[in-house]
Design a protein around this motif. Sequence first.
Motif, PDB file in Angstrom:
ATOM      1  N   HIS A 187      19.559  11.202  23.269  1.00 27.37           N
ATOM      2  CA  HIS A 187      18.201  11.593  22.919  1.00 27.37           C
ATOM      3  C   HIS A 187      17.227  11.063  23.885  1.00 27.37           C
ATOM      4  N   HIS A 188      17.279  10.120  24.501  1.00 25.14           N
ATOM      5  CA  HIS A 188      16.338   9.581  25.532  1.00 25.14           C
ATOM      6  C   HIS A 188      17.034   8.997  26.721  1.00 25.14           C
ATOM      7  N   THR A 232      15.033  20.111  26.200  1.00 25.56           N
ATOM      8  CA  THR A 232      15.393  19.312  27.129  1.00 25.56           C
ATOM      9  C   THR A 232      16.731  19.730  27.745  1.00 25.56           C
ATOM     10  N   HIS A 272      16.415  10.008  29.390  1.00 27.11           N
ATOM     11  CA  HIS A 272      15.316   9.823  30.559  1.00 27.11           C
ATOM     12  C   HIS A 272      14.804   8.575  30.355  1.00 27.11           C
ATOM     13  N   LYS A 314      20.617  15.898  26.372  1.00 27.32           N
ATOM     14  CA  LYS A 314      20.577  15.814  24.967  1.00 27.32           C
ATOM     15  C   LYS A 314      22.115  16.252  24.812  1.00 27.32           C
TER      16      LYS A 314
END
Lengths: 464, 468
Positions: B273-274, B28, B276, B33
Amino acid sequence: MHLSPYKKTHFNNNIPHLHHHHHHHIHDDDASAIDMHNNTTTTNSTSRCSSDSGEPCEDGKWACKLLKECAIAISQRDSTKIHHLLWMLNELASPYGDLDQKLASYFLQALFCKATESGHRCYKTLSTVAQKSNNFDSARKLILKFQEVSPWTTFGHVAANGAILEALEGESNLHIIDISNTLCTQWPTLFEALATRNDETPRLRLTVVALSSTTVSSVMKEVGQRMEKFARLMGVPFEFNVINGLDRLGELTKESLGITNDEAIAVNCIGALRRIEVEERESAIRMFRSLNPKVVTVVEEEADFSSNRNDFVQCFEECLKFYGLYFEMLEESFPLTSNERLMLERDCSRSIVRVLACGGGDEQNNNDENNNKEEFEDCCERRERGTQWCEKLKKEFSGAKFSDDVVDDVKALLKRYRGGWSLVLPQQQQQEEGHNSNYNNNTLSGIFLTWKEEPVVWASAWKP
Amino acid sequence: MLILQNMDHGELSNAFPHHQNQNPTTTTPPSLKRKRNLPGNPDPEAEVIALSPKTLMATNRFLCETCGKGFQRDQNLQLHRRGHNLPWKLKQRTNKEPKKRVYVCPEKTCVHNHPSRALGDLTGIKKHFCRKHGEKKWKCDKCSKRYAVQSDWKAHSKTCGTREYKCDCGTIFSRRDSFITHRAFCDALAEETARVNAASSINNSTLGANNNNNNIIGYNNMMIGTSMAPHHNNNNNMATQFASICNKPIPFTEEATNNQTTTRGLSLWMDHHHHHRQEATMATNNNNYHLNWVFGSKISTNPSQDLSSNTITSTTTASLPILGSIVNVPSLYSSQHQPHQTCASSSSANMSATALLQKAAQVGATSSDPSSFLGALGLKCSNGSGQGQDGNNNKFCGVYGSSLVLTSSSNNISTEPEKNELSQMHPSKRRHVMPNEESGGGQTRDFLGVGGANHHLPPFINQSLDLI
């Protein structure tokens, strides 16, 4: 010999303990009349009917003795004695009393059903009553409270989650087939672990095979919603499905479970295998194998109601021993006036009736209305010991040892609870059971949760 | 201004000449990240050193040329060399180390293996190598968590087991696993999400670039920004995260509070982490707007908004002296950055970020009438829909009001003890000011989401006002 407070010791004065019962005076006379054993050995303080397999209960407490007497009488079809004992138990028993009274009460119900061959009817009634009060809130409250005060269930969760995480490490599409009655309480900590891993959070699909159809409709829907929300919170891409398939577990296929080819599969069986009819267990295990999972986790309670299912007295003793332990554990884990404990005890009563009074072909044939197996929400609940499950599972899988990390996690978990709990590794357990074990089993898989040094729960991991 | 510095740092990474490929080895993009203290954006002029794992972990790297003795630190070596009675010339260091050195991680699959992501600090790269690629030899015996770096383990052991976890519903847990499980099934979670969903539709209609609102946003940005300090190690961050959730373990001194909140703020955004996914959930501009506000300077999604909010920052400081003093009240301030849902995920910044985002999204929905709140605070407030007239009041509302709204979903809340929670104080409050200013009476609701003057206010608010 090391003197442990939990192990049976040889004392001669068990009588003073009986003074604690207010109805002691009734019992004393009768006990001496019925007592057929020269009882010189007792456990020192517990009412647990601990005994080596095969020996009658040598306990000083009255419930075990009376109950066993009654069971023997039933198997001998001695109706005078049966009536006499049933009457006595009825006088002494109470589901709201102390441990003996509770055991007496619930087992009395089963014995009565057995004696009158009304097991199925009784079970149905109990199930219907239970279903009425079965809703998400009460189930959630019950399960969470139980997990808070006792590692009985969380032991299996931590071990299984650890094994699953390790086996699926590096995979980006996970699919867990959850065949259990845990109401998904196992999974939040797994979500958290997945989300906090260093690498990319994988996608997770969870397919729950509910063990009873009523739970599916009323409770699992809500459970699923909560899981979805929580997974969103954790940032784990998540998909949830519930299917009702326990009665035809052996016939589940990849298609019916919705398994796709790019997924890494884990099969999680908590308290599920025992609900499969004994004859169908091996085919269920074969079904698991056909899914080609990366790991299969099996957690079961350590008791044997299966190999002795044709011997009523033996099965009864085993049942009494196990549930005695369980009730004792409940009593010591929950606060004194806990509603949750009462609920759990009542849940047991159905199982006890099911195991003791619903087995056998005669009864089933007599009840035409009950030909449809789906009537019975919880199937037979004939538990087997870890060693027995190992025998079955070894045919399709090979045992996977829990890693040191997982073992440490479990130990840390047990530390968080009140005393009495410990983890026992398979080789230790084998040494314990060695002289009793009927199985020449060199490779016992899994770990045991012991309470007061009695193994109560067995957790294991398997790989193809 | 620290914010700007931090921003520059972030911006620099994007503009870095050597950064032709930001993520040569990761799956990523680093911006998604990013770890807490975005390391590995070294000076382009620096000399890149690649040590083998063995050399890296060697404890005695500094060798005396006279006798060959090895030392862990350069200072120790110099001290030792003095003892050799060297002639003056040789006393000086032979190589002055004019070049700045940066180190790459020897692990080939690591993002820091590439020179463009080298770390400037030798100790840093050693710790990194241990943490990510090393064997975790140190284990906490309370929770069996493992660490590769001894200092991490020590820091963790100090706080392990002392934390308490509080759920939105008010229950306190001493065990993290039972807290997490509870949280997943807690009704509070269900309510929050319900409100988020309800909110998002209202959000869209109430977004407006009102200057007053910007002021508040700016103010909060400033508050967050000034106390932001770069990075700390994992343990510090974990501890601070938990501290803000906890009732007690870490003393809430002003400074400590600020530091805690800021490290959390940074970590929330950086440890992505996320990210997105968060973006996906943040469907509307409104939400991003909140994000800027909530996370202060380090917003990678909308740099333009970031800038705007930062510039506004400086202008608002002067206009809000009172709030400044309020903010310094430790209890208020600490809780200010405490979204409810942080409890759920407390173990990592990721969770907090998601939680905050959800919270942020909610804020718009709960348009509320600050007057009732302010009334309870003992402040005057212009009533009715003309809330916007008194700038200060609006700002008050912004600071305090909506948190209350957020914590209560409906009439049910009135029976819950959560009002007593510090965690109710919530940064995303200012949002409600906008609806007040723009809409007529239609959308106004009592802060608690219940009709009428229902003053279920956390007692501490009244207490804190005494300090003003």
